[in-house]
Design a protein around this motif. Structure first.
Motif, PDB file in Angstrom:
ATOM      1  N   GLY A 130      17.060  42.725 -22.308  1.00  0.00           N
ATOM      2  CA  GLY A 130      16.194  43.847 -21.975  1.00  0.00           C
ATOM      3  C   GLY A 130      16.942  44.994 -21.337  1.00  0.00           C
ATOM      4  O   GLY A 130      16.714  46.164 -21.678  1.00  0.00           O
ATOM      5  N   GLY A 131      17.850  44.683 -20.412  1.00  0.00           N
ATOM      6  CA  GLY A 131      18.579  45.732 -19.713  1.00  0.00           C
ATOM      7  C   GLY A 131      19.471  46.545 -20.636  1.00  0.00           C
ATOM      8  O   GLY A 131      19.455  47.776 -20.616  1.00  0.00           O
ATOM      9  N   ILE A 132      20.251  45.859 -21.468  1.00  0.00           N
ATOM     10  CA  ILE A 132      21.182  46.579 -22.356  1.00  0.00           C
ATOM     11  C   ILE A 132      20.430  47.319 -23.453  1.00  0.00           C
ATOM     12  O   ILE A 132      20.776  48.456 -23.804  1.00  0.00           O
ATOM     13  CB  ILE A 132      22.210  45.592 -22.941  1.00  0.00           C
ATOM     14  N   LEU A 133      19.371  46.700 -23.998  1.00  0.00           N
ATOM     15  CA  LEU A 133      18.564  47.403 -25.007  1.00  0.00           C
ATOM     16  C   LEU A 133      17.922  48.654 -24.411  1.00  0.00           C
ATOM     17  O   LEU A 133      17.826  49.686 -25.081  1.00  0.00           O
ATOM     18  CB  LEU A 133      17.486  46.477 -25.568  1.00  0.00           C
ATOM     19  N   GLY A 134      17.481  48.566 -23.150  1.00  0.00           N
ATOM     20  CA  GLY A 134      16.882  49.736 -22.519  1.00  0.00           C
ATOM     21  C   GLY A 134      17.845  50.907 -22.452  1.00  0.00           C
ATOM     22  O   GLY A 134      17.454  52.058 -22.687  1.00  0.00           O
ATOM     23  N   VAL A 135      19.102  50.624 -22.164  1.00  0.00           N
ATOM     24  CA  VAL A 135      20.115  51.687 -22.115  1.00  0.00           C
ATOM     25  C   VAL A 135      20.384  52.245 -23.504  1.00  0.00           C
ATOM     26  O   VAL A 135      20.388  53.467 -23.722  1.00  0.00           O
ATOM     27  CB  VAL A 135      21.419  51.156 -21.494  1.00  0.00           C
ATOM     28  N   PHE A 136      20.596  51.368 -24.471  1.00  0.00           N
ATOM     29  CA  PHE A 136      20.927  51.824 -25.822  1.00  0.00           C
ATOM     30  C   PHE A 136      19.775  52.593 -26.479  1.00  0.00           C
ATOM     31  O   PHE A 136      19.992  53.591 -27.174  1.00  0.00           O
ATOM     32  CB  PHE A 136      21.306  50.634 -26.697  1.00  0.00           C
ATOM     33  N   LEU A 137      18.537  52.129 -26.263  1.00  0.00           N
ATOM     34  CA  LEU A 137      17.392  52.779 -26.901  1.00  0.00           C
ATOM     35  C   LEU A 137      17.091  54.130 -26.288  1.00  0.00           C
ATOM     36  O   LEU A 137      16.502  55.000 -26.937  1.00  0.00           O
ATOM     37  CB  LEU A 137      16.157  51.873 -26.802  1.00  0.00           C
ATOM     38  N   MET A 138      17.472  54.350 -25.045  1.00  0.00           N
ATOM     39  CA  MET A 138      17.261  55.635 -24.387  1.00  0.00           C
ATOM     40  C   MET A 138      18.318  56.657 -24.787  1.00  0.00           C
ATOM     41  O   MET A 138      18.130  57.867 -24.626  1.00  0.00           O
ATOM     42  CB  MET A 138      17.275  55.416 -22.866  1.00  0.00           C
ATOM     43  N   LEU A 139      19.409  56.181 -25.343  1.00  0.00           N
ATOM     44  CA  LEU A 139      20.573  57.030 -25.593  1.00  0.00           C
ATOM     45  C   LEU A 139      20.227  58.272 -26.413  1.00  0.00           C
ATOM     46  O   LEU A 139      20.609  59.393 -26.072  1.00  0.00           O
ATOM     47  CB  LEU A 139      21.658  56.215 -26.302  1.00  0.00           C
ATOM     48  N   SER A 140      19.477  58.085 -27.506  1.00  0.00           N
ATOM     49  CA  SER A 140      19.196  59.206 -28.406  1.00  0.00           C
ATOM     50  C   SER A 140      18.127  60.145 -27.871  1.00  0.00           C
ATOM     51  O   SER A 140      17.865  61.193 -28.475  1.00  0.00           O
ATOM     52  CB  SER A 140      18.753  58.676 -29.773  1.00  0.00           C
ATOM     53  N   LEU A 141      17.501  59.808 -26.748  1.00  0.00           N
ATOM     54  CA  LEU A 141      16.403  60.611 -26.221  1.00  0.00           C
ATOM     55  C   LEU A 141      16.856  61.586 -25.134  1.00  0.00           C
ATOM     56  O   LEU A 141      16.057  62.414 -24.696  1.00  0.00           O
ATOM     57  CB  LEU A 141      15.315  59.691 -25.650  1.00  0.00           C
ATOM     58  N   ARG A 142      18.102  61.487 -24.678  1.00  0.00           N
ATOM     59  CA  ARG A 142      18.521  62.297 -23.545  1.00  0.00           C
ATOM     60  C   ARG A 142      18.351  63.789 -23.794  1.00  0.00           C
ATOM     61  O   ARG A 142      17.762  64.511 -22.974  1.00  0.00           O
ATOM     62  CB  ARG A 142      19.980  61.998 -23.182  1.00  0.00           C
ATOM     63  N   LYS A 143      18.862  64.271 -24.893  1.00  0.00           N
ATOM     64  CA  LYS A 143      18.801  65.712 -25.140  1.00  0.00           C
ATOM     65  C   LYS A 143      17.369  66.192 -25.340  1.00  0.00           C
ATOM     66  O   LYS A 143      17.010  67.299 -24.934  1.00  0.00           O
ATOM     67  CB  LYS A 143      19.669  66.073 -26.349  1.00  0.00           C
ATOM     68  N   ALA A 144      16.543  65.360 -25.967  1.00  0.00           N
ATOM     69  CA  ALA A 144      15.163  65.766 -26.216  1.00  0.00           C
ATOM     70  C   ALA A 144      14.365  65.876 -24.925  1.00  0.00           C
ATOM     71  O   ALA A 144      13.577  66.811 -24.747  1.00  0.00           O
ATOM     72  CB  ALA A 144      14.493  64.772 -27.164  1.00  0.00           C
ATOM     73  N   LEU A 145      14.548  64.931 -24.008  1.00  0.00           N
ATOM     74  CA  LEU A 145      13.708  64.869 -22.812  1.00  0.00           C
ATOM     75  C   LEU A 145      14.340  65.525 -21.588  1.00  0.00           C
ATOM     76  O   LEU A 145      13.657  66.208 -20.829  1.00  0.00           O
ATOM     77  CB  LEU A 145      13.375  63.404 -22.489  1.00  0.00           C
TER      78      LEU A 145
END
Length: 636
Positions: free
Chosen positions: A125-140
Motif C-alpha cells: 500500500g505504501g509504495i503503490l501510494g507513492v507511485f500512483l501519485m507520481l503522475s498527479l503532481r503537476k496537475a494538482l
C-alpha cells in the motif's frame, strides 16, 4: 515546461542547490517515521483519528538540524518532515483496517494475521501510494496552485520558512506552538478540563451540539477559510439537527430493532444513532462525492497521466530545465506498479488472488487521485480515508461473493484489499501535502518522492510489531483500544457476505450527494461534514469565521495578505503544538509505572474546570488568533 512553474517563485530558487537528500535528513526522517507511525497507531486505535505529522516533524527537525547541529538548510528540514509524515499516513491506513483480522481471530477462530503478512500489506500500500501519485503532481500541485489550498502543506511551508527567516514570523509560529502545546497538555494530559464539550437540546429530542475544543481544529478552520468550513458544518447540521432527531422521533412508533443497531430506536441516544445509522449515510455521501469528483476530474487526470506516460519514450536520465520540476522516473513507477500487482495476484502474502489484485490496481489509482485532490480542499485531518475504504470494501465484497470467494477466506481477502487501498489513499493524501510544501519552499520533487518511499518502508517494517504488541496487551475491541474504524470495516464486510448490510442507508447518502451536486455546491466538504461528528465541524467553522471576518474587514490587498499570513503562521503553530503533545501523550499512555499507564499518573482529572471552563479557555485561544491576524505587524 509548464508556464505556472516559470511564474511561481519558491522560497529557494530553482537554480540554487542546497543540502536536501543528506544522511542527516534521511536518518532523522526515518526516526520520525517510526515514532509518528507508532504513536498514531495507538491514538487512532483509541479514538479513531490520527495526528498529521508534517508540521511536528518539521518543528523537531528545525530544532535538531538548526538548533543542535547548526546546519542551515530548509530543504533538509523539509526532507525530514516528508519522510516522517509518510510513517504517520501509512499507520493511519493500516489501523483503520488490519485490526479487523485480529478481531475475527478472537471472535470466529480465524488465523491471526502473521507479522510478515501485515508488513507485506503495508509495504504494498505504501509504495503503490507513492507511485500512483507520481503522475498527479503537476496537475494538482502546480497547475492548481492558488486554487487548492492544501492547508497542512501550506502551513508546514510557513513553519519552515519562518524558521529560516527568524524575526516576528518565527516568533508568531512558536507562540502558536507554545499555546497549542500548553492547551493540549492541560486538557488531555493533566485533564483539568475536557477537550470535548456537548449539550443535548432538551426542546428538540435527539439533537445535540458539541465541539472538540482543540487548537488544531481552530487552526485548520482559519487555514481552509470560511467557505469550505461552512460546507462541512452544513453537512454536520443535516446529520445532527435533522437526521438524528428524525430517527429519534420515529423510534416511538417503531418498537423493532433495525439493523445494524442491536437495540430498538427508542433506546438509542444520539451517539448510538450516529454510530449505527448516520455513519452509513455519510459513507454513502462520501463515496458518491469522491467518485463524482473523480469523474469531473478525469479529463485533467487523463491528460496529465498521458503526458507522464509520454516520458517512457524519452531516453533514461533526461533532465528537466528546472530542479524544482524534476520528478522520479515514470518508467520506474510503472515497472514498480506492475511488479507489485503481479506479486499480489500470484502469491498468498496478500490472499486476494487475481481479482483482488485487479481491484487494487483500478481503485488504487482512482482513490489516490480523489484523496490527493480532497486534502487540497479540506486538509489531511478531514480526509475521509475510512469513507473511501468503505466504498472499496462494499464493491470488493460484492465481487468476491459473486465469484464464490466468500466465507472466512473471502472476508480476509476483502479486508486485505481494503487495507492496501486504505494505505494507498492515506499515502496519496500525505504525499500531495508534502509535495505542496516542497513546491512552496523550493524542494526537488524527485528527492521528495524517494523520501516518501523511505518513510513508507521504515513505517511498514515496524507497524506490524506495534499492532501485534497492542493486541497482545489489551486486545482490539477492548475499552483501552476499541479500534472504532476497523470495527466498522469489519461490519461492512460481514454485512455484504451475510446479506445484512443496510443498503437503504448507503443509498440515502448517495441521494443526499446527488441533491447537493444539483445545487452546484461542493459535495465532498459537505459529505465529510455529514460523515464526521459535528464536534469537529464547529471549531473548524469558528476558525473559518475569524478568517472570513478578516477578509471582509480589510480592503487593502497587501495588508490583507500580511494579516492572513500572520493568522496562518499562528494557526500552523497551534497545529504543530497539539501534534507534538499528542505524540507525547501517546507515549505516556504506552509507558507503565507501577502497573498504571504514565498518562494516568500525570492526570489530575477535571479538578477545576468543566465544559464551561473548556469553552472559556478555547474562546481565549480564538481571541489570540484574532489578535495575531487582525492586528498582525506589517513588515516593510
Amino acid at each position: 515546461m509548464d508556464k505556472s512553474v516559470k511564474e511561481f517563485k519558491p522560497y529557494v530558487p530553482a537554480d540554487k542547490v542546497m543540502r536536501e537528500f543528506s544522511a542527516v535528513s534521511i536518518v532523522l526522517g526515518i526516526l520520525m517515521s517510526v515514532l509518528f507511525g507508532a504513536a498514531n497507531a495507538y491514538i487512532g486505535l483509541r479514538v479513531g483519528m490520527t495526528i498529521s505529522a508534517s508540521i511536528p516533524a518539521a518543528v523537531i527537525s528545525m530544532g535538531i538540524i538548526r538548533g543542535i547541529l547548526k546546519r542551515d538548510s530548509i530543504l533538509e528540514n523539509n526532507m525530514v518532515q516528508t519522510i516522517g509524515s509518510a510513517g504517520e499516513s501509512l499507520a493511519a491506513g493500516a489501523i483503520f483496517t488490519i485490526p479487523a483480522l485480529f478481531l475475527w481471530a478472537s471472535e470466529l477462530g480465524m488465523p491471526q494475521p502473521s507479522l510478515i503478512r501485515i508488513i507485506v500489506i503495508s509495504l504494498a500500500g505504501g509504495i503503490l501510494g507513492v507511485f500512483l501519485m507520481l503522475s498527479l503532481r503537476k496537475a494538482l500541485i502546480v497547475k492548481e496552485h492558488g486554487i487548492l489550498p492544501y492547508p497542512e502543506g501550506t502551513a508546514c511551508a510557513e513553519v519552515l520558512i519562518a524558521g529560516e527567516t527568524g524575526g516576528s514570523k518565527a516568533k508568531t509560529v512558536f507562540q502558536g506552538l507554545g499555546l497549542g502545546s500548553l492547551f493540549k497538555f492541560v486538557a488531555d494530559g493533566f485533564k483539568l478540563f475536557p477537550s470535548s464539550v456537548e449539550w443535548a437540546l432538551p426542546f428538540y429530542k435527539g439533537a445535540a451540539i458539541g465541539m472538540d475544543t482543540l487548537p488544531s481544529l481552530l487552526g485548520v478552520g482559519f487555514i481552509i477559510g470560511p467557505s469550505i468550513s461552512a460546507f462541512m458544518l452544513a453537512g454536520a447540521i443535516l446529520g445532527w439537527f435533522v437526521l438524528i432527531p428524525l430517527i429519534t422521533w420515529l423510534g416511538q412508533f417503531v418498537p423493532e430493532v433495525i439493523y445494524p443497531a442491536t437495540a430498538p430506536l427508542s433506546e438509542l441516544g444520539y451517539w448510538d444513532i450516529w454510530g449505527n445509522y448516520i455513519k452509513y449515510i455519510g459513507a454513502g455521501a462520501v463515496a458518491f462525492g469522491g467518485i463524482f469528483s473523480l469523474i469531473k476530474s478525469l479529463p485533467m487526470i487523463i491528460k496529465t497521466f498521458r503526458d507522464a506516460m509520454s516520458g517512457l519514450k524519452s531516453t533514461a536520465g533526461t533532465q528537466t530545465s528546472l530542479r524544482t520540476d524534476e520528478d522520479m522516473s515514470i518508467k520506474i513507477a510503472v515497472i514498480g506498479i506492475v511488479a507489485i500487482i503481479i506479486f499480489i495476484g500470484l502469491t498468498d502474502f496478500i490472499p486476494v488472488g487475481i481479482p483482488g489484485a485487479l481491484i487494487i490496481a483500478i481503485f488504487g489509482f482512482f482513490f489516490a487521485a480523489v484523496s490527493a485532490r480532497l486534502v487540497g480542499l479540506v486538509g489531511s485531518t478531514n480526509n475521509p480515508v475510512s469513507g473511501m475504504t468503505i466504498a472499496t470494501l462494499l464493491i470488493t465484497s460484492i465481487i468476491f461473493k459473486a465469484i464464490g470467494f466468500d466465507g472466512p477466506d473471502g472476508m480476509i481477502g476483502a479486508i486485505a484489499v481494503g487495507s492496501v487501498i486504505c494505505i494507498i489513499t492515506a499515502m496519496a493524501g500525505d504525499m500531495s501535502q508534502d509535495l505542496k510544501t516542497g513546491f512552496l519552499v523550493g524542494a526537488t520533487p524527485k528527492k521528495q518522492q524517494y523520501g516518501e518511499i523511505i518513510g513508507s518502508v521504515s513505517a511498514a517494517l515496524t507497524i506490524g510489531l506495534v499492532l501485534t504488541l497492542l493486541n497482545d496487551a489489551w486486545g482490539f475491541g477492548s475499552a483501552e483500544i476499541p479500534a472504532p474504524q476497523a470495527t466498522l470495516m469489519k461490519l461492512v464486510v460481514e454485512g455484504v457476505m451475510s446479506g445484512d448490510l443496510p443498503w437503504a442507508l448507503i443509498f440515502m447518502g448517495v441521494g443526499i450527494g446527488i441533491f447537493v451536486e444539483l445545487l452546484k455546491l461542493p459535495v465532498l466538504p459537505f459529505a465529510v461534514g455529514l460523515y464526521l461528528p459535528i464536534h469537529l465541524s464547529t471549531p473548524i467553522m469558528l476558525g473559518g469565521i475569524i478568517r472570513g471576518l478578516l477578509e471582509r474587514r480589510e480592503k487593502d490587498e497587501k495588508l490583507l495578505k500580511e494579516k492572513i499570513d500572520g493568522g496562518v503562521l499562528f494557526s500552523s503553530g497551534l497545529i504543530a503544538g497539539e501534534g507534538l503533545i499528542g505524540i507525547l501523550l501517546a507515549l505516556l499512555a504506552i509507558i507503565k509505572v507501577g502497573g498504571r499507564p504514565l498518562a494516568e499518573v500525570v492526570a489530575f482529572g477535571n479538578l477545576a474546570l468543566g465544559q464551561l471552563g473548556s469553552l472559556l479557555v478555547f474562546g481565549g485561544l480564538a481571541f489570540i488568533l484574532v489578535r495575531k491576524s487582525f492586528f498582525a505587524k506589517v513588515e516593510d
